[in-house]
Design a protein around this motif. Structure first.
Motif, PDB file in Angstrom:
ATOM      1  N   LEU A 109       0.813  -1.231   0.000  1.00 51.07           N
ATOM      2  CA  LEU A 109       0.000   0.000   0.000  1.00 51.07           C
ATOM      3  C   LEU A 109       0.839   1.271   0.000  1.00 51.07           C
ATOM      4  N   THR A 110       0.446   2.188  -0.854  1.00 47.54           N
ATOM      5  CA  THR A 110       1.091   3.495  -0.900  1.00 47.54           C
ATOM      6  C   THR A 110       0.085   4.527  -0.406  1.00 47.54           C
ATOM      7  N   GLN A 111       0.580   5.729  -0.094  1.00 49.87           N
ATOM      8  CA  GLN A 111      -0.301   6.803   0.360  1.00 49.87           C
ATOM      9  C   GLN A 111      -1.398   7.043  -0.675  1.00 49.87           C
ATOM     10  N   GLU A 112      -2.645   7.106  -0.221  1.00 50.47           N
ATOM     11  CA  GLU A 112      -3.837   7.356  -1.050  1.00 50.47           C
ATOM     12  C   GLU A 112      -4.291   6.167  -1.897  1.00 50.47           C
ATOM     13  N   SER A 113      -3.700   4.979  -1.679  1.00 44.18           N
ATOM     14  CA  SER A 113      -4.244   3.789  -2.335  1.00 44.18           C
ATOM     15  C   SER A 113      -5.657   3.554  -1.800  1.00 44.18           C
ATOM     16  N   ALA A 114      -6.528   3.034  -2.676  1.00 42.03           N
ATOM     17  CA  ALA A 114      -7.910   2.786  -2.261  1.00 42.03           C
ATOM     18  C   ALA A 114      -8.015   1.388  -1.660  1.00 42.03           C
ATOM     19  N   ILE A 115      -8.735   1.304  -0.539  1.00 40.23           N
ATOM     20  CA  ILE A 115      -8.785   0.035   0.205  1.00 40.23           C
ATOM     21  C   ILE A 115     -10.171  -0.233   0.790  1.00 40.23           C
TER      22      ILE A 115
END
Ligand code: 4AD
Ligand code: MG
Length: 442
Positions: free
Chosen positions: A67-73
């Motif tokens: 996961l990177t910053q602002e990935s949707a989860i």
């Protein structure tokens, strides 16, 4: 079940002890030994999620690493009370589903310059302080409708494309309108006055435009204005209505947006003062004396600048109404008198029946308004004096020909109000997409 009926962070207290799925984005993440912390946001707030070996699917650890910053989860887990966590609740994560992995995000927690952030306004609004300020804005809008609705006003929309000026000709945005020229409205007031004569008490709520070449923290070229207009209301009543509106806004923001105010580090004691009302009302002449005493004297007839407004705020520690300004610095439509509190004047009077509300702490003029001239001949003379074209104002003059009555109203600047309530220093952060002299994008 409606899709927006699902779990949202702002309602976490209703889900204590339950397993839920949070649909949102990665705010940031960190690891501390065997424990992983995932800060998640879903638009309504921020929540910390915790991954513990043994408590969650093995696969989720692999997901976490990607996961990177602002990935949707979409994250599933149990909600539990945790007073030390943001929002007072956290999630014990059982599984993570990745919806999309974000490319390297341009806005990191480190400091960026405002210019860079403004160019990325479409992403910047996801950041905590921007998000909080815009949540307060939305609440203020709601509270304004509520205030007028409670008083039996109806909303009366004024046009945006107009053939004439309301606030002088120097700040008009021109546009082609087929074969003729039109202007973006500076104020809905003149149309609001027609509404007052048809419905008694109305308010407009819409965007207004000023081609103002002022690069200050208080000026936008496109801003939203709320303009009540009331038949049979005098200047005194106008100030009562304005004070009621502003204190209702402060009360609502304190009650409904306390979390956001904390995030913005707003000194709420100052808003309690606004909520309490009782704003001093002083004439322009009295204001001048105060300014002189404070070493900021100006010649009679001059308008206040930022230092004068700040000084008046300091003098009272409260918002203050300044009324009866010099007519020479006011628009054509004001009722006027030759002496302070004297009878209406038929020629150009010394004083305009205006009232401006000056906010403390340098937030400046929040409200501008006053009592209107109701005599047709006097108004015709003023239109000439202001070098406006009388033919353009026939419909406005008709209000003085067919059942003319004393009437008053004012305009409240939404962005300045939001800046003041949130303590944000510049109006550019109080509207989703500010339009400034040098800002047209995004
Ligand atoms: O004092 P103003 O120019 O008054 C009018 O337009 C009247 N026709 C209103 C009325 O009586 N119905 O503007 C009213 C308010 C100001 O007090 C300020 O809060 C805001 O509108 N305002 C601006 N806000 C942001 N940027 C600007 N350039 C603004 N100009 C005015
Ligand atoms: Mg004004």
């Amino acid at each position: 079940m409606l899709s927006f009926d699902r779990f949202f962070i702002e309602n976490a207290d209703r889900f204590d002890g339950q397993s839920v799925t949070l649909k949102g984005w990665v705010y940031n993440k960190r690891s501390s030994g065997k424990i992983k912390f995932l800060m998640m946001r879903d638009g309504t707030g921020i929540m910390q999620g915790i991954l513990f070996k043994g408590e969650c699917e093995e696969q989720s650890f692999e997901e976490f690493e990607k996961l990177t910053q602002e990935s949707a989860i979409e994250v599933t887990g149990k909600i539990r009370k945790e007073p030390r966590s943001v929002g007072g609740y956290e999630m014990g994560i059982s599984s993570i589903k990745t919806v999309s992995i974000a490319e390297p995000y341009p806005i990191s927690p480190k400091d960026h310059g405002v210019e860079f952030l403004m160019q990325h306004r479409h992403l910047w609004i996801r950041s905590q302080k921007q998000w909080a300020a815009l949540r307060v804005r939305a609440e203020i809008i709601r509270s304004i409708h509520e205030y007028f609705d409670n008083l039996g006003f109806i909303q009366f929309d004024a046009p945006i494309l107009t053939p004439n000026s309301c606030e002088g000709t120097s700040t008009l945005f021109k546009t082609d309108y087929f074969e003729e020229e039109a202007f973006l409205t500076q104020s809905g007031q003149l149309y609001g006055e027609t509404g007052a004569m048809a419905f008694g008490k109305v308010y407009t709520f819409g965007p207004t435009f000023r081609a103002e070449k002022s690069a200050t923290r208080k000026h936008l070229t496109e801003f939203w204005m709320i303009e009540p207009e009331v038949a049979y209301m005098d200047l005194e009543g106008n100030m009562e209505l304005g004070e009621g509106l502003v204190s209702h806004i402060a009360k609502t923001v304190l009650e409904k947006r306390a979390k956001e105010l904390t995030l913005l580090e707003r000194d709420v004691a100052k808003l309690e003062v606004v909520k309490a009302g009782g704003f001093p009302r002083i004439s322009y002449d009295e204001a001048l004396k105060i300014l002189e005493k404070r070493g900021l004297g100006i010649p009679w007839g001059e308008d206040f600048g930022a230092p004068h407004e700040t000084a008046l705020g300091e003098e009272f520690g409260k918002p203050v109404f300044v009324h009866h300004m010099p007519s020479q610095i006011k628009a054509f439509y004001f009722k006027q008198s030759d002496s302070l509190f004297g009878p209406a004047s038929e020629t150009t009077g010394k004083y305009a029946f205006g009232c401006d509300l000056i906010a403390p702490d340098g937030y400046g003029e929040i409200i501008g308004g006053g009592q209107r001239e109701e005599n047709v001949a006097v108004l015709q003379r003023r239109i000439k004096e202001h070098e406006l074209n009388e033919a353009d104002y026939q419909w406005y003059l008709d209000l003085r020909r067919f059942g003319s009555v004393p009437h008053s109203g004012f305009g409240l600047g939404l962005e300045r109000t939001v800046a003041w309530m949130t303590g944000v220093p510049h109006v550019r952060e109080t509207v989703p997409y500010p339009r400034l002299m040098n800002t047209l994008r995004p």
